[in-house]
Design a protein around this motif. Structure first.
Motif, PDB file in Angstrom:
ATOM      1  N   LEU A 118       0.551  19.960   8.522  1.00 25.98           N
ATOM      2  CA  LEU A 118       0.255  21.251   7.885  1.00 25.98           C
ATOM      3  C   LEU A 118      -0.900  21.997   8.535  1.00 25.98           C
ATOM      4  N   ASP A 119      -1.976  21.308   8.888  1.00 27.43           N
ATOM      5  CA  ASP A 119      -3.118  21.996   9.488  1.00 27.43           C
ATOM      6  C   ASP A 119      -2.719  22.675  10.787  1.00 27.43           C
ATOM      7  N   GLU A 120      -1.951  21.979  11.609  1.00 25.18           N
ATOM      8  CA  GLU A 120      -1.510  22.540  12.892  1.00 25.18           C
ATOM      9  C   GLU A 120      -0.494  23.657  12.681  1.00 25.18           C
ATOM     10  N   VAL A 121       0.493  23.428  11.811  1.00 26.08           N
ATOM     11  CA  VAL A 121       1.559  24.411  11.591  1.00 26.08           C
ATOM     12  C   VAL A 121       1.011  25.705  11.013  1.00 26.08           C
ATOM     13  N   ARG A 122       0.064  25.609  10.090  1.00 25.17           N
ATOM     14  CA  ARG A 122      -0.471  26.798   9.434  1.00 25.17           C
ATOM     15  C   ARG A 122      -1.258  27.686  10.384  1.00 25.17           C
ATOM     16  N   GLN A 123      -1.702  27.155  11.528  1.00 26.87           N
ATOM     17  CA  GLN A 123      -2.471  27.970  12.474  1.00 26.87           C
ATOM     18  C   GLN A 123      -1.621  29.050  13.128  1.00 26.87           C
ATOM     19  N   ASP A 124      -0.333  28.766  13.311  1.00 30.56           N
ATOM     20  CA  ASP A 124       0.477  29.758  14.037  1.00 30.56           C
ATOM     21  C   ASP A 124       1.757  30.153  13.290  1.00 30.56           C
ATOM     22  N   ALA A 136       4.469  17.749   6.186  1.00 29.66           N
ATOM     23  CA  ALA A 136       3.241  17.632   5.398  1.00 29.66           C
ATOM     24  C   ALA A 136       2.097  17.081   6.246  1.00 29.66           C
ATOM     25  N   ALA A 137       2.400  16.149   7.141  1.00 30.33           N
ATOM     26  CA  ALA A 137       1.363  15.559   7.995  1.00 30.33           C
ATOM     27  C   ALA A 137       0.829  16.557   9.017  1.00 30.33           C
ATOM     28  N   GLN A 147      12.052  12.179   5.887  1.00 30.10           N
ATOM     29  CA  GLN A 147      11.290  12.016   7.131  1.00 30.10           C
ATOM     30  C   GLN A 147      10.786  13.369   7.641  1.00 30.10           C
ATOM     31  N   THR A 148      11.646  14.373   7.611  1.00 22.62           N
ATOM     32  CA  THR A 148      11.264  15.705   8.079  1.00 22.62           C
ATOM     33  C   THR A 148      10.170  16.304   7.199  1.00 22.62           C
ATOM     34  N   LEU A 149      10.320  16.176   5.884  1.00 17.91           N
ATOM     35  CA  LEU A 149       9.315  16.722   4.974  1.00 17.91           C
ATOM     36  C   LEU A 149       7.979  15.997   5.117  1.00 17.91           C
ATOM     37  N   THR A 150       8.022  14.692   5.329  1.00 13.68           N
ATOM     38  CA  THR A 150       6.795  13.915   5.527  1.00 13.68           C
ATOM     39  C   THR A 150       6.090  14.358   6.812  1.00 13.68           C
ATOM     40  N   ALA A 151       6.857  14.577   7.887  1.00  7.96           N
ATOM     41  CA  ALA A 151       6.273  15.037   9.153  1.00  7.96           C
ATOM     42  C   ALA A 151       5.679  16.441   8.987  1.00  7.96           C
TER      43      ALA A 151
END
Length: 197
Positions: free
Chosen positions: A125-131, A122-123, A116-120
């Motif tokens: 990634l665009d937001e996480v990679r910004q910061d 991956a979903a 569940q954590t890995l799926t969240a």
């Protein structure tokens, strides 16, 4: 992990595993790990349970060392809880008919939570990679002896404990700039032999 203690702080015994292997307790623990510290009322709301139920199960989790008072929320009207990390590196309890079912339930819960954590992740990634530039998704297969695998676990665990403890101390001292919750998974698993060998 940042709010909870390092994942390698304590191994689970059969009695603790049996106490933990209750669906609501495992769900509450997952909520505390993923969402950070919370009160029994907050957990009840999130999980659709009464605060009386969550309070009771939090006390049971505390009794076996899975949760503790959150130092970031001094004693007040409601008690705040945080998860305490643990590890499962001795699966001898699988040989005991009295605890085998609990061990399997906890392992399945851990695997499901991980998926569940890995799926969240991956979903988002665009937001996480910004910061946040530092992340790794790695998979290594090696041919090792048991002694080499034990050395690998020991050395990786030492690094994890050192850096997570440094982060915990910094957070408690108020040095929170740029700090965020990070999940680390460490698995060293013997693979089944391929068929026909």
């Amino acid at each position: 992990m940042t709010d909870d203690k390092t994942p390698d702080e304590r191994a689970l015994g059969p009695e603790a595993l049996k106490a933990f292997a209750h669906p609501l307790r495992m769900a509450m623990y997952a909520e505390l790990r993923n969402g950070g510290p919370a009160t029994a009322t907050m957990l009840g709301r999130r999980l659709g349970e009464s605060s009386g139920q969550t309070s009771y199960h939090l006390r049971q989790l505390e009794k076996h060392g899975f949760v503790e008072d959150d130092p970031g929320h001094p004693a007040g009207r409601e008690r705040w809880w945080r998860a305490v990390g643990f590890r499962m590196d001795d699966l001898d309890a699988l040989d005991d008919p009295g605890s085998a079912q609990a061990v399997r339930a906890v392992l399945q819960s851990m695997i499901a939570e991980r998926a569940q954590t890995l799926t969240a992740w991956a979903a988002s990634l665009d937001e996480v990679r910004q910061d946040w530039d530092v992340q790794v998704f790695s998979n290594v297969t090696a041919d090792l002896t048991q002694d080499e695998a034990a050395e690998l676990v020991e050395r990786l665990t030492a690094v994890v404990e050192e850096i997570t403890e440094r982060g915990r101390v910094a957070k408690e001292e108020g040095r929170t700039d740029g700090r965020r919750r990070v999940r680390l998974y460490l698995d060293v698993l013997p693979l089944p032999e391929p068929r026909g060998t």
